[in-house]
Write a protein that holds these residues in place. Structure first.
Motif, PDB file in Angstrom:
ATOM      1  N   TYR A 112       0.840  -1.188   0.000  1.00 33.93           N
ATOM      2  CA  TYR A 112       0.000   0.000   0.000  1.00 33.93           C
ATOM      3  C   TYR A 112       0.882   1.249   0.000  1.00 33.93           C
ATOM      4  O   TYR A 112       2.072   1.192   0.310  1.00 33.93           O
ATOM      5  N   TYR A 113       0.262   2.361  -0.319  1.00 37.40           N
ATOM      6  CA  TYR A 113       1.001   3.623  -0.421  1.00 37.40           C
ATOM      7  C   TYR A 113       0.784   4.464   0.831  1.00 37.40           C
ATOM      8  O   TYR A 113      -0.346   4.654   1.283  1.00 37.40           O
ATOM      9  N   ILE A 114       1.872   4.914   1.408  1.00 38.55           N
ATOM     10  CA  ILE A 114       1.852   5.961   2.429  1.00 38.55           C
ATOM     11  C   ILE A 114       2.845   7.024   1.979  1.00 38.55           C
ATOM     12  O   ILE A 114       4.006   6.715   1.671  1.00 38.55           O
ATOM     13  N   LYS A 115       2.406   8.246   1.948  1.00 35.48           N
ATOM     14  CA  LYS A 115       3.224   9.341   1.416  1.00 35.48           C
ATOM     15  C   LYS A 115       4.586   9.397   2.109  1.00 35.48           C
ATOM     16  O   LYS A 115       5.627   9.526   1.466  1.00 35.48           O
ATOM     17  N   ALA A 166      12.676   7.763  -1.106  1.00 30.15           N
ATOM     18  CA  ALA A 166      13.285   8.664  -2.095  1.00 30.15           C
ATOM     19  C   ALA A 166      14.590   9.260  -1.588  1.00 30.15           C
ATOM     20  O   ALA A 166      15.475   9.600  -2.379  1.00 30.15           O
ATOM     21  N   THR A 167      14.753   9.378  -0.269  1.00 35.36           N
ATOM     22  CA  THR A 167      15.991   9.948   0.281  1.00 35.36           C
ATOM     23  C   THR A 167      17.151   8.953   0.227  1.00 35.36           C
ATOM     24  O   THR A 167      18.306   9.345   0.401  1.00 35.36           O
ATOM     25  N   ARG A 168      16.849   7.659   0.030  1.00 34.88           N
ATOM     26  CA  ARG A 168      17.845   6.585   0.029  1.00 34.88           C
ATOM     27  C   ARG A 168      18.640   6.528   1.332  1.00 34.88           C
ATOM     28  O   ARG A 168      19.806   6.112   1.363  1.00 34.88           O
ATOM     29  N   ALA A 215       5.570  11.961  11.464  1.00 38.23           N
ATOM     30  CA  ALA A 215       4.404  11.083  11.613  1.00 38.23           C
ATOM     31  C   ALA A 215       4.771   9.605  11.541  1.00 38.23           C
ATOM     32  O   ALA A 215       4.273   8.777  12.320  1.00 38.23           O
ATOM     33  N   LEU A 216       5.651   9.240  10.599  1.00 31.19           N
ATOM     34  CA  LEU A 216       5.929   7.833  10.367  1.00 31.19           C
ATOM     35  C   LEU A 216       6.550   7.159  11.587  1.00 31.19           C
ATOM     36  O   LEU A 216       6.357   5.960  11.808  1.00 31.19           O
TER      37      LEU A 216
END
Length: 681
Positions: A458-461, A468-470, A545-546
């Motif tokens: 599933y997708y979580i922003k 994306a930051t690797r 949040a994560l």
């Protein structure tokens, strides 16, 4: 499911069936016609779950097309999601009222839901377009019989058989009608006619055996017909259960027991076979084995009062007085006019020396027995003399009810279980013996288990942004299908923990370093250490949040370990303190998920996970509200529909439960159809 559906599908789908398209990529424009044809291919090969996913895509691309709704209705019909099939067929008819097949599908769905009068209306609409259609006439006649419109049903059967004099099922349908109108001679004539047309008509043997049992008490003739039916359907558990009943009444205890054993080898969770075998075991004082069978029945249905009654007798025979009193009290509360339960309890109280209670129950039992109607007394006495076991007890015959002491039979024996190469998704997945479990928590993991039907992540922003930051050493996904990891993978994550240990010891640590190590620790199941790392990350970035979702995950993992005996969990504490600690752990998890929602309010996954925690806390209303919010944010979240449907059923809201489960199945949650079938029995 009416047996004609498979033939109906093959006729309907034969044209253009072997078209070798590949599934479109998510980035491409969906070609609705092409996707529908692919769905038809899957439907033809009985991949019902897979076909639904294709029809979903076609409907999403072109919601004004009737055919995808019709084909999805057919798939749902085969999965016994009758409400879903009815809704899709209705939508197809709204878009195109001249679709004869849609009228038929909706009629079959309604007929299976007991809405026979409405089904007749649907068949009439279809018959306007196909007035001599065999299956439409046959189904209409059956529905008319169900609503006791016998004259109309006879007219329809006669019309059907005038068109198709070689249709054996038509004669069997009319035979049932004749039985309903007490014309046994005509019924037997129709059955014999069906067998002259088709000597392998298994339903004819079953129906004729039923006549021999219930109208003639000719168990030997019935046994011969059931033997023939078993020859034709050797893997139908119900037939063995019914043959066991006949063998018992013909004084073949060993044969009856062998049939129950074999029925349970075919269907280990068949409550009827378990109950009957328990009665037979009790009759020969095999109390330990009988106790196992009755207990299994009650695990399947805690409110099976026949099993409670007989288990109470077994408990008494074993000297387990308290357990026996608990069981028989539930029976007495459910059936306050049943003297046998009170009489047994009076004996149990006497065994325990509670003479005042024993006398009170005994007097009430005698008063109730005297008040029984003569027919009730006759029925009670017959249960002692007709081969209907009452287990180990010395209850007077006039106090025993047949409802508790009689061997059970199975009414519908015509349903054949089919086998498929891919049991994960192919065929009638509702027939599989699945344990009823909720869809589990969504987890942040480096691994997932894909399936043919459902996206495995599933997708979580925030997860996408973190990847994306690797900054992490592995790619993070959101899934509730985390696979069992092998030794090499586990070793890789221990090495990753060592890397973070070295890095953090020699550098100024960042929040992401603690998060990365925490995720590795969760992967190797060191939840307490993971929670400490997330605490450090939150101290550095309190608005991330994560981090709160990850801490909730670590706390949930530790909670499950403690609950299931794999962690510390306060083992040396008393039960009350231990329960308090676990409730506190659940409260902490909810607090973390609430913080996640506060910082990222449109994260459906957090609401879903909160629903699971509230369900564990037995806050069912709160859990339903959380799942509802998840669905509002993500309308295609099948897991939330499934869990909410499960809770609706648990709360007694059957209609809402079936509706949610149907939607969950449509969205690829395979166990939904199994649960729909179970509650429809």
């Amino acid at each position: 499911m009416p047996s004609h559906i498979t033939a109906f599908l093959r006729i309907l789908l034969l044209a253009g069936i072997f078209i070798g398209f590949s599934a479109p990529s998510s980035s491409a424009q969906i070609n609705a016609d092409q996707v529908t044809r692919i769905g038809q291919n899957a439907l033809y090969f009985e991949d019902y779950m897979l076909s639904i996913q294709y029809f979903n895509q076609a409907i999403q691309a072109k919601p004004y097309l009737a055919q995808p709704y019709l084909f999805r209705a057919i798939a749902k019909l085969n999965l016994e999601d009758y409400r879903g099939a009815e809704a899709d067929a209705s939508k197809a008819l709204e878009l195109n009222p001249y679709l004869t097949d849609a009228w038929e599908v909706r009629g079959v769905a309604r007929q299976n839901m007991g809405q026979d009068r409405m089904a007749v209306g649907d068949y009439d609409e279809a018959l306007k377009l196909l007035p001599r259609n065999r299956q439409l006439l046959f189904n209409k006649a059956l529905a008319q019989s169900e609503i006791k419109d016998y004259d109309a049903a006879r007219e329809t059967f006669d019309r059907l058989l005038s068109y198709y004099p070689g249709f054996d099922n038509g004669y069997l349908g009319r035979a049932r009608l004749n039985l309903a109108t007490t014309d046994t001679v005509a019924a037997i004539a129709d059955i014999d006619k069906a067998l002259s047309i088709n000597k392998n008509a298994v339903n004819a043997y079953i129906l004729r055996a039923d006549i021999a049992i219930n109208r003639e008490r000719d168990y030997q003739a019935a046994l011969a017909d059931i033997d023939e039916a078993i020859r034709l359907q050797p893997r139908s558990a119900g037939l063995y259960i019914n043959r066991a009943f006949l063998r018992y009444n013909l004084d073949s205890y060993t044969g009856a027991m062998a049939d129950y054993d074999y029925a349970l080898s075919l269907e280990p969770l068949n409550a009827t076979a378990l109950f009957n075998r328990g009665l037979l075991l009790a009759e020969v004082s095999a109390n330990d084995l009988a106790l196992v069978d009755f207990t299994r029945v009650l695990e399947l249905d805690p409110d099976d009062f026949r099993a409670l009654y007989n288990r109470a007798l077994i408990y008494r025979a074993k000297g387990m007085t308290s357990e026996a009193i608990a069981d028989i009290t539930r029976v007495a509360e459910k059936f306050p006019e049943f003297p046998g339960a009170l009489y047994i309890r009076s004996q149990l109280y006497q065994d325990r020396g509670e003479l005042h209670k024993a006398e009170k129950d005994y007097k009430k039992a005698l008063a109730l027995a005297k008040a029984l109607r003569p027919t009730d007394q006759t029925e009670a006495a017959e249960s002692q003399n007709t081969g209907e076991s009452t287990g180990n007890n010395d209850v007077p015959a006039e106090l025993v009810s047949k409802r508790f002491a009689t061997l059970l039979t199975v009414e519908n024996n015509a349903d054949i279980r089919e086998e498929y190469n891919n049991t994960a998704i192919r065929g009638k997945v509702q027939d599989r013996n699945l344990s009823i479990e909720i869809e589990p928590m969504m987890m942040l993991s480096f691994y997932s288990s894909p399936t043919e039907l459902r996206r495995n992540t599933y997708y979580i922003k925030e997860v996408d942004e973190l990847n994306a930051t690797r900054s992490l050493r592995f790619v993070l996904v959101v899934t509730n299908a985390v696979p069992v990891l092998d030794e090499d993978i586990i070793s890789r994550h221990f090495q990753s923990v060592d890397y973070y240990n070295s890095y953090i010891a020699t550098h100024t640590p960042r929040a992401v370093d603690f998060i990365g190590r925490a995720l590795d620790l969760i992967t190797v199941r060191d939840y307490q250490a993971a929670e400490k790392d997330i605490d450090r990350a939150i101290a550095l970035m309190p608005d991330y949040a994560l981090a709160y979702m990850i801490r909730a995950q670590a706390r949930w993992g530790q909670y499950l370990l403690d609950r299931n005996g794999g962690g510390d969990g306060g083992k040396n504490l008393d039960a009350v303190t231990r329960a308090g600690l676990r409730m506190k752990a659940l409260d902490d998890i909810v607090a973390d998920l609430d913080k996640m929602v506060e910082l990222s309010p449109r994260t459906a996954i957090a609401w879903f996970n909160k629903g699971n925690v509230l369900l564990e806390r037995e806050d069912y209303n709160g859990a339903i509200n959380a799942y509802t919010r998840a669905i509002e944010l993500k309308p295609d979240m099948g897991e939330a529909y499934y869990n909410r449907g499960y809770l609706h059923l648990k709360s007694g809201n059957r209609a809402a439960g079936i509706e949610d489960l149907g939607k969950a199945g449509e969205l690829g949650i395979i166990p939904a159809y199994n649960l729909i079938k179970r509650i429809g029995r």
